[in-house]
Structures are given as C-alpha cells and as structure tokens.
Design a protein around this motif. Structure first.
Motif, PDB file in Angstrom:
ATOM      1  N   ALA A   1      49.945  31.286  36.359  1.00  0.00           N
ATOM      2  CA  ALA A   1      49.085  31.739  35.261  1.00  0.00           C
ATOM      3  C   ALA A   1      48.671  30.548  34.409  1.00  0.00           C
ATOM      4  O   ALA A   1      49.411  29.581  34.257  1.00  0.00           O
ATOM      5  CB  ALA A   1      49.830  32.769  34.411  1.00  0.00           C
ATOM      6  N   GLY A   2      47.479  30.624  33.859  1.00  0.00           N
ATOM      7  CA  GLY A   2      47.003  29.604  32.937  1.00  0.00           C
ATOM      8  C   GLY A   2      46.318  28.416  33.580  1.00  0.00           C
ATOM      9  O   GLY A   2      45.845  27.524  32.873  1.00  0.00           O
ATOM     10  N   VAL A   3      46.258  28.374  34.893  1.00  0.00           N
ATOM     11  CA  VAL A   3      45.598  27.279  35.596  1.00  0.00           C
ATOM     12  C   VAL A   3      44.111  27.613  35.732  1.00  0.00           C
ATOM     13  O   VAL A   3      43.770  28.724  36.155  1.00  0.00           O
ATOM     14  CB  VAL A   3      46.214  27.073  37.003  1.00  0.00           C
ATOM     15  CG1 VAL A   3      45.432  26.045  37.800  1.00  0.00           C
ATOM     16  CG2 VAL A   3      47.674  26.665  36.889  1.00  0.00           C
TER      17      VAL A   3
ATOM     18  N   ARG B   1      42.431  40.485  38.705  1.00  0.00           N
ATOM     19  CA  ARG B   1      42.410  41.353  37.520  1.00  0.00           C
ATOM     20  C   ARG B   1      43.572  41.029  36.582  1.00  0.00           C
ATOM     21  O   ARG B   1      43.389  40.964  35.364  1.00  0.00           O
ATOM     22  CB  ARG B   1      42.476  42.821  37.951  1.00  0.00           C
ATOM     23  CG  ARG B   1      42.317  43.793  36.795  1.00  0.00           C
ATOM     24  CD  ARG B   1      42.340  45.242  37.258  1.00  0.00           C
ATOM     25  NE  ARG B   1      41.210  45.522  38.135  1.00  0.00           N
ATOM     26  CZ  ARG B   1      41.334  45.946  39.406  1.00  0.00           C
ATOM     27  NH1 ARG B   1      42.511  46.157  39.928  1.00  0.00           N
ATOM     28  NH2 ARG B   1      40.266  46.180  40.126  1.00  0.00           N
ATOM     29  N   ARG B   2      44.768  40.823  37.143  1.00  0.00           N
ATOM     30  CA  ARG B   2      45.960  40.572  36.326  1.00  0.00           C
ATOM     31  C   ARG B   2      45.760  39.348  35.424  1.00  0.00           C
ATOM     32  O   ARG B   2      46.170  39.346  34.272  1.00  0.00           O
ATOM     33  CB  ARG B   2      47.174  40.393  37.228  1.00  0.00           C
ATOM     34  CG  ARG B   2      48.475  40.190  36.472  1.00  0.00           C
ATOM     35  CD  ARG B   2      49.703  40.179  37.377  1.00  0.00           C
ATOM     36  NE  ARG B   2      49.723  39.022  38.263  1.00  0.00           N
ATOM     37  CZ  ARG B   2      49.638  39.082  39.603  1.00  0.00           C
ATOM     38  NH1 ARG B   2      49.528  40.232  40.204  1.00  0.00           N
ATOM     39  NH2 ARG B   2      49.669  37.992  40.322  1.00  0.00           N
ATOM     40  N   GLN B   3      45.102  38.317  35.942  1.00  0.00           N
ATOM     41  CA  GLN B   3      44.913  37.098  35.147  1.00  0.00           C
ATOM     42  C   GLN B   3      43.486  36.957  34.611  1.00  0.00           C
ATOM     43  O   GLN B   3      43.175  35.945  33.989  1.00  0.00           O
ATOM     44  CB  GLN B   3      45.291  35.880  35.992  1.00  0.00           C
ATOM     45  CG  GLN B   3      46.765  35.844  36.326  1.00  0.00           C
ATOM     46  CD  GLN B   3      47.177  34.525  36.929  1.00  0.00           C
ATOM     47  OE1 GLN B   3      46.633  33.475  36.590  1.00  0.00           O
ATOM     48  NE2 GLN B   3      48.137  34.560  37.823  1.00  0.00           N
TER      49      GLN B   3
ATOM     50  N   LEU C   1      42.301  41.465  47.074  1.00  0.00           N
ATOM     51  CA  LEU C   1      42.489  40.336  46.160  1.00  0.00           C
ATOM     52  C   LEU C   1      42.338  40.740  44.691  1.00  0.00           C
ATOM     53  O   LEU C   1      42.818  40.047  43.793  1.00  0.00           O
ATOM     54  CB  LEU C   1      41.464  39.246  46.511  1.00  0.00           C
ATOM     55  CG  LEU C   1      41.661  37.854  45.975  1.00  0.00           C
ATOM     56  CD1 LEU C   1      43.029  37.297  46.350  1.00  0.00           C
ATOM     57  CD2 LEU C   1      40.563  36.939  46.495  1.00  0.00           C
ATOM     58  N   TYR C   2      41.701  41.867  44.432  1.00  0.00           N
ATOM     59  CA  TYR C   2      41.434  42.287  43.057  1.00  0.00           C
ATOM     60  C   TYR C   2      42.665  42.336  42.149  1.00  0.00           C
ATOM     61  O   TYR C   2      42.574  41.926  40.982  1.00  0.00           O
ATOM     62  CB  TYR C   2      40.737  43.648  43.022  1.00  0.00           C
ATOM     63  CG  TYR C   2      39.278  43.616  43.400  1.00  0.00           C
ATOM     64  CD1 TYR C   2      38.464  42.543  43.096  1.00  0.00           C
ATOM     65  CD2 TYR C   2      38.699  44.690  44.058  1.00  0.00           C
ATOM     66  CE1 TYR C   2      37.124  42.517  43.445  1.00  0.00           C
ATOM     67  CE2 TYR C   2      37.356  44.684  44.413  1.00  0.00           C
ATOM     68  CZ  TYR C   2      36.575  43.599  44.101  1.00  0.00           C
ATOM     69  OH  TYR C   2      35.257  43.584  44.436  1.00  0.00           O
TER      70      TYR C   2
END
Length: 175
Positions: free
Chosen positions: A113-115, A138-140, A133-134
């Motif tokens: 996360a955050g990249v 979607r999560r990030q 892949l959604y």
C-alpha cells in the motif's frame, strides 16, 4: 540519472519483448537507467513453478541498488513485481495485464500500500480476466487504464508508452 527501473517480461516472452523494450528505451531517453531480468530459464518450470525463481531473481536485482527502484511488469512479470513490493521498498509500480492469481500458487496477487501504482489492462484479455483484479485495485483505489486490446496489449504499445512517460514524470517531480 533519475533512478533505476527493472522491467519484467511475461511468460512465453523474453527481455527483448516489444513492450519492455519500448518502455526501457523511453525510460533511458528520460534519464533513467534500466535493467531487464531474463526469466526464460525460470519459465521452463511452468507457470506455478516459475513464480518463486522469478521472485528470487527480481529481489536480487532490487537488492543490488541502494535506492528503491521502479518495477515494471507484464503479466507474470506484473505478478512477481507486485509480490516483490511486499517485502522490498519500491519507488513505483507500472503493471500491465496483471493476473490476480496463478493456478497452483497459493499466494494471490498483492502489492504494498502507498506505492505509486498504475495498472493497464486490455478489455479483451482472455488470459487474465480484468474482473478478478478489481478487488486489489478497489481496496487501494489505484488507477486503472483499460484499453481495447487483448492480453498482449500489442496494439497499444504507443499508448502504454505515453502513460509510462507521464508516470515517470510524476515520479521525478515527487522525488
């Protein structure tokens, strides 16, 4: 020099493949250094059997650099790039035709996360279904560009290169 980029080709491909070659040439013209690991020997182990050796090869290439690198991957190359980002710092991820899972591999696709990350996928990709892949995207809340192309994205190389240029320019400004 702006930074280093590792470009990982897909299965049934090689380090001189059209997409990774075009993206490497573009990056070099913008002042980035590039490297294209050769996974062809690893790929002889089949899809499931190639994931761990590819991951080890990519991690070793990442560890050879002091600063975080940018990872670019297509298909299996995108899959291992995401996994490598989980335990190594990366400056960015540019992922093409990313599979959400590899049959026979227990770990599903994921990434740190955050990249700064961009996904590009073909609407007509019958090898790596976009719908799978959604959940990760979607999560990030990550950017996804869908093109009227198939898994190889061969009709979209110029468009992908334009997006890659924009991605690298944003990374350079942020650095």
């Amino acid at each position: 020099m702006r930074g280093h980029i590792l470009l990982s080709h897909g299965s049934d491909s090689g380090p001189d493949a059209t997409k990774v070659s075009a993206l490497a040439a573009l990056a070099e013209s913008l002042g980035w250094s590039t490297e294209r690991p050769d996974y062809r020997q690893d790929d002889l182990n089949g899809h499931a059997g190639s994931v761990q050796p590819r991951l080890e090869r990519l991690r070793a290439a990442m560890d050879a650099h002091k600063a975080p690198v940018v990872l670019v991957g297509s298909s299996m190359g995108a899959f291992v790039s995401g996994l490598a980002s989980l335990d190594r710092p990366v400056a960015g991820l540019f992922l093409l035709a990313t599979p959400s899972a590899i049959p026979g591999v227990s770990q599903a696709f994921d990434l740190r996360a955050g990249v700064p990350t961009v996904f590009i996928h073909g609407w007509r990709d019958d090898i790596c279904p976009l719908d799978a892949l959604y959940p990760v995207i979607r999560r990030q809340r990550l950017p996804l560009l869908t093109l009227d192309d198939d898994h190889r994205l061969s009709d979209s190389v110029d468009h992908i290169a334009s997006e890659f240029r924009f991605f690298l320019e944003k990374l350079a400004v942020a650095a």
